[in-house]
Design an enzyme around this catalytic site. Structure first.
Site, PDB file in Angstrom:
ATOM      1  CB  ALA A 110      43.391  34.542  40.956  1.00 45.39           C
ATOM      2  CG  PHE A 111      40.328  37.437  44.716  1.00 41.67           C
ATOM      3  CD1 PHE A 111      41.206  38.206  43.979  1.00 41.67           C
ATOM      4  CD2 PHE A 111      39.002  37.841  44.790  1.00 41.67           C
ATOM      5  CE1 PHE A 111      40.798  39.364  43.338  1.00 41.67           C
ATOM      6  CE2 PHE A 111      38.568  39.007  44.156  1.00 41.67           C
ATOM      7  CZ  PHE A 111      39.471  39.762  43.419  1.00 41.67           C
ATOM      8  CE  LYS A 112      39.379  39.413  39.099  1.00 35.40           C
ATOM      9  NZ  LYS A 112      40.770  39.715  39.552  1.00 35.40           N
ATOM     10  CG  ASP A 113      39.489  30.199  40.967  1.00 32.28           C
ATOM     11  OD1 ASP A 113      39.025  30.287  39.819  1.00 32.28           O
ATOM     12  OD2 ASP A 113      40.679  29.904  41.192  1.00 32.28           O
ATOM     13  CG  MET A 116      34.015  32.831  37.641  1.00 30.59           C
ATOM     14  SD  MET A 116      33.120  34.366  37.336  1.00 30.59           S
ATOM     15  CE  MET A 116      34.416  35.429  36.818  1.00 30.59           C
TER      16      MET A 116
END
Ligand SMILES: *Cc1c(COP(=O)(O)O)cnc(C)c1O
Length: 465
Positions: A110-113, A116
């Site tokens: 997911a784009f949160k990587d 993060m």
């Protein structure tokens, strides 16, 4: 570069301090005092660079003296080395003027990587230098928690505890949180729902003794450093479609407004973005607000795009701050009204300011599912449900401005939400090869009651000192 709180009552901080603190002590969100601009020549010079070099040039001015140049380059290199695609954020064409920006090639799909992984490397570098230890606690309905665990696992100066609602995340999401074996990461299954997890997290941050004792830090979507890392792919995608000589628009599947707000920062820096289109699922407080000027809570109804299931949208406070010409007292007042009365009316000036940058659209459950079906049949693209919401809204807006390329952000890989995708297409999307054994790995879970003292006890006893 200095960072100020949207509510004006917290200390002014450096990038390093704002990153390590997350939420300001006055309840506000940190924002840069001034947004550094890039000239058209500087933007044009980004064409053809690697993702990492482009990221360096876009983010460098925000970081100030927190990192030396070469140190910061190293951080970026390590952050994206785990991605499964050389371009990091490749563009795929859907239609003559509609493109999909694939942001799901990171370790948790997911784009949160994107943010993060950067945060993990930045925290590690800053903490190693100061010798400090911190404890990161997060609440997740799925994607944030796994991205945090993946980013911080095995790092020396950080312990991570992620609270998720027991029995209420998808199996892929749970396994991504519970299968890493590193001893500094812990998945806490809270006997409650996501709102309970968020409430306990908030309580913990308001328990100043505990906060100071364990060196509590948050990496949820209000952390400024996360927003910053997300600014980069607005530049990389726009430049590959001809910016700065050509304007582009973006449609963003939106929940807490972190991702789309990064687009606003890109625009403030000088990237020629025409429209920023907010795409919401049935939890449409943002769409209703843009239409009517009323920002009113209505509870959460669970959807097949769970990472966008929000009652209020935390980063919207930053957008309101700009829409009110950075009047922190006005923002503090609105947030008191939200807490006390469950909503507020945005002033005429502020709603006009918001509408000068943002459009909005929404997709209900039936439409989302139909979009997944249609995009596979007509375009050969398998979409995750969040991305399907975006593509639905993006298609409608692209049709209104056929000469401006529309870029819709693909926020997760379809294999992360296999049930919704299979229901719409009869195709069960396979996990990418590099994580094909996820269902065979063993899990490690700490079950906790929905009780602040008990959760704090677990954290005290388990963290490394
Ligand atoms: C977190 C998330 C979103 C929403 O992003 P915000 O920054 O909270 O607006 C959309 N799609 C997916 C897959 C997510 O994980």
């Amino acid at each position: 570069m200095r960072y100020v709180s949207t509510r004006g009552q917290a200390p002014v901080l450096s990038f390093e301090e704002a990153m390590l603190t997350g939420l300001a002590r006055d309840g506000g969100l940190y924002v840069p005092e001034t947004v550094p601009a890039m000239t058209a020549d500087e933007i044009a010079a980004l064409a053809g660079l690697s993702y990492e070099e482009l990221a360096y040039r876009v983010m460098r001015p925000f970081v100030g003296d927190t990192f030396a140049d070469e140190e910061f380059r190293g951080i970026i290199e390590r952050a994206y080395a785990t991605f499964g695609h050389d371009a990091r954020a490749p563009l795929v064409q859907l239609d003559a003027n509609h493109f999909l920006l694939e942001l799901f090639h990171g370790p948790t799909l997911a784009f949160k990587d994107f943010a993060m992984q950067m945060i993990g490397q930045m925290f590690q570098t800053a903490l190693a230098r100061s010798g400090k230890r911190i404890t990161i606690v997060g609440a997740t309905s799925g994607d944030t928690g796994s991205a945090a665990i993946e980013a911080f696992k095995g790092l020396d100066n950080v312990d991570v505890f992620i609270m998720y609602p027991h029995g209420r995340v998808s199996e892929v999401q749970r396994r991504q949180m519970t299968t890493p074996s590193e001893s500094n990461v812990h998945a806490l299954a809270v006997e409650g729902d996501f709102d309970d997890c968020q409430a306990r997290l908030k309580d913990m941050f308001n328990d100043f003794d505990f906060r100071d004792e364990v060196g509590l830090a948050a990496v949820n979507s209000i952390n400024w450093a996360r927003v910053l890392a997300q600014v980069v792919y607005y530049f990389s995608s726009a430049v590959s479609l001809g910016a700065p000589a050509r304007q582009v628009s973006f449609t963003v599947p939106t929940g807490n407004f972190g991702d789309i707000f990064a687009g606003f920062i890109a625009k403030e820096m000088g990237l020629p973005i025409d429209r920023l289109v907010i795409a919401t699922n049935q939890n449409d407080i943002l769409h209703r607000c843009l239409e009517s000027g009323e920002y009113t809570k209505r509870g959460v109804s669970p959807s097949i795009s769970p990472s966008m299931d929000i009652e209020v949208s935390s980063n919207f406070e930053r957008a309101l701050f700009w829409a009110h010409d950075k009047d922190d007292a006005a923002i503090a007042g609105l947030m008191r009204e939200l807490a006390g009365e469950g909503g507020f009316r945005v002033s005429e000036n502020a709603i006009t300011a918001l509408r000068s940058h943002y459009d909005s659209g929404t997709a209900n459950e039936v439409t989302t599912s139909a979009e997944i079906t249609r995009n596979l049949a007509d375009r050969g693209e398998l979409l995750c449900p969040h991305t399907a919401v975006g593509v639905h809204v993006g298609d409608a807006h692209a049709a209104r401005a056929p000469s401006t390329p529309m870029i819709t952000l693909a926020t997760a890989h379809p294999a992360k939400f296999p049930d919704a995708v299979e229901a719409a297409t009869a195709v069960r999307p396979p996990l990418p090869k590099r994580m094909a054994d996820l269902y065979e790995r063993s899990e490690r879970i700490t079950r906790v009651p929905n009780d602040l003292a008990r959760i704090e006890g677990v954290i005290r006893e388990t963290r490394r000192t």
